[in-house]
Scaffold this motif. Sequence first.
Motif, PDB file in Angstrom:
ATOM      1  N   THR A   1       0.839  -1.195   0.000  1.00 58.32           N
ATOM      2  CA  THR A   1       0.000   0.000   0.000  1.00 58.32           C
ATOM      3  C   THR A   1       0.877   1.250   0.000  1.00 58.32           C
ATOM      4  O   THR A   1       2.084   1.178   0.262  1.00 58.32           O
ATOM      5  CB  THR A   1      -0.908   0.036   1.242  1.00 58.32           C
ATOM      6  N   GLY A   2       0.254   2.376  -0.263  1.00 56.57           N
ATOM      7  CA  GLY A   2       0.981   3.642  -0.220  1.00 56.57           C
ATOM      8  C   GLY A   2       1.586   3.890   1.154  1.00 56.57           C
ATOM      9  O   GLY A   2       2.727   4.346   1.278  1.00 56.57           O
ATOM     10  N   ARG A   3       0.837   3.577   2.193  1.00 58.27           N
ATOM     11  CA  ARG A   3       1.332   3.775   3.561  1.00 58.27           C
ATOM     12  C   ARG A   3       2.510   2.849   3.829  1.00 58.27           C
ATOM     13  O   ARG A   3       3.489   3.250   4.453  1.00 58.27           O
ATOM     14  CB  ARG A   3       0.216   3.529   4.566  1.00 58.27           C
ATOM     15  N   GLU A   4       2.440   1.600   3.353  1.00 54.11           N
ATOM     16  CA  GLU A   4       3.544   0.666   3.557  1.00 54.11           C
ATOM     17  C   GLU A   4       4.797   1.162   2.846  1.00 54.11           C
ATOM     18  O   GLU A   4       5.908   1.009   3.355  1.00 54.11           O
ATOM     19  CB  GLU A   4       3.154  -0.733   3.074  1.00 54.11           C
ATOM     20  N   ARG A   5       4.637   1.811   1.709  1.00 52.91           N
ATOM     21  CA  ARG A   5       5.788   2.394   1.020  1.00 52.91           C
ATOM     22  C   ARG A   5       6.366   3.560   1.829  1.00 52.91           C
ATOM     23  O   ARG A   5       7.582   3.734   1.884  1.00 52.91           O
ATOM     24  CB  ARG A   5       5.407   2.849  -0.384  1.00 52.91           C
ATOM     25  N   GLU A   6       5.498   4.328   2.471  1.00 53.31           N
ATOM     26  CA  GLU A   6       5.985   5.407   3.343  1.00 53.31           C
ATOM     27  C   GLU A   6       6.757   4.821   4.520  1.00 53.31           C
ATOM     28  O   GLU A   6       7.791   5.353   4.917  1.00 53.31           O
ATOM     29  CB  GLU A   6       4.817   6.245   3.869  1.00 53.31           C
ATOM     30  N   ILE A   7       6.239   3.740   5.075  1.00 49.07           N
ATOM     31  CA  ILE A   7       6.905   3.066   6.195  1.00 49.07           C
ATOM     32  C   ILE A   7       8.260   2.534   5.736  1.00 49.07           C
ATOM     33  O   ILE A   7       9.268   2.678   6.451  1.00 49.07           O
ATOM     34  CB  ILE A   7       6.032   1.917   6.752  1.00 49.07           C
TER      35      ILE A   7
ATOM     36  N   ARG B   1       6.966  10.781  12.685  1.00 47.89           N
ATOM     37  CA  ARG B   1       7.105  11.331  11.333  1.00 47.89           C
ATOM     38  C   ARG B   1       5.779  11.287  10.568  1.00 47.89           C
ATOM     39  O   ARG B   1       5.431  12.226   9.856  1.00 47.89           O
ATOM     40  CB  ARG B   1       8.169  10.580  10.543  1.00 47.89           C
ATOM     41  N   LEU B   2       5.048  10.180  10.705  1.00 48.79           N
ATOM     42  CA  LEU B   2       3.834   9.984   9.908  1.00 48.79           C
ATOM     43  C   LEU B   2       2.549  10.284  10.680  1.00 48.79           C
ATOM     44  O   LEU B   2       1.449  10.063  10.151  1.00 48.79           O
ATOM     45  CB  LEU B   2       3.799   8.555   9.362  1.00 48.79           C
TER      46      LEU B   2
ATOM     47  N   ARG C   1      17.009  -2.039  -3.179  1.00 48.10           N
ATOM     48  CA  ARG C   1      17.330  -2.842  -4.373  1.00 48.10           C
ATOM     49  C   ARG C   1      16.245  -2.760  -5.438  1.00 48.10           C
ATOM     50  O   ARG C   1      16.528  -2.760  -6.619  1.00 48.10           O
ATOM     51  CB  ARG C   1      17.552  -4.294  -3.989  1.00 48.10           C
ATOM     52  N   LYS C   2      14.987  -2.723  -4.984  1.00 49.68           N
ATOM     53  CA  LYS C   2      13.853  -2.687  -5.911  1.00 49.68           C
ATOM     54  C   LYS C   2      13.557  -1.273  -6.406  1.00 49.68           C
ATOM     55  O   LYS C   2      12.700  -1.071  -7.241  1.00 49.68           O
ATOM     56  CB  LYS C   2      12.595  -3.253  -5.245  1.00 49.68           C
ATOM     57  N   GLY C   3      14.266  -0.284  -5.847  1.00 49.87           N
ATOM     58  CA  GLY C   3      14.040   1.098  -6.259  1.00 49.87           C
ATOM     59  C   GLY C   3      12.727   1.674  -5.770  1.00 49.87           C
ATOM     60  O   GLY C   3      12.161   2.577  -6.381  1.00 49.87           O
ATOM     61  N   LEU C   4      12.226   1.162  -4.645  1.00 53.48           N
ATOM     62  CA  LEU C   4      10.942   1.602  -4.113  1.00 53.48           C
ATOM     63  C   LEU C   4      11.049   2.860  -3.266  1.00 53.48           C
ATOM     64  O   LEU C   4      10.024   3.440  -2.911  1.00 53.48           O
ATOM     65  CB  LEU C   4      10.312   0.490  -3.275  1.00 53.48           C
ATOM     66  N   VAL C   5      12.250   3.239  -2.924  1.00 50.73           N
ATOM     67  CA  VAL C   5      12.445   4.452  -2.115  1.00 50.73           C
ATOM     68  C   VAL C   5      13.331   5.404  -2.883  1.00 50.73           C
ATOM     69  O   VAL C   5      14.139   5.000  -3.726  1.00 50.73           O
ATOM     70  CB  VAL C   5      13.055   4.112  -0.735  1.00 50.73           C
TER      71      VAL C   5
END
Length: 94
Positions: free
Chosen positions: A33-39, A55-56, A88-92
């Motif tokens: 989810t979008g929130r999990e990506r923020e985490i 922070r969130l 590694r996956k470029g998610l951040v």
Amino acid sequence: VVVERRAAELLHELGDVVVAEPVGDDGLAATLTGREREILDCLVDGLSNAAVGRRLHISPNTAANHVRAILIKTGCANRTEAATWAVRKGLVSR
């Protein structure tokens, strides 16, 4: 940044040793989810659940629940492995 730097140092130290990827397929990132990506972004910064909460603007328990969901979805054993996976996956954005 601290976790990312340490992960890079460890990979360099390992040299030719093959590091296993967490269980999952390339489409796995789409299930977050979008929130999990923020985490995940916070985990890469090396933040604790309490710091993630600040922070969130969520409780530390809610942050811990999101971290747990990320670990389950990615097959990672801990938050450091999840942070490394995300880089590694470029998610951040790093």
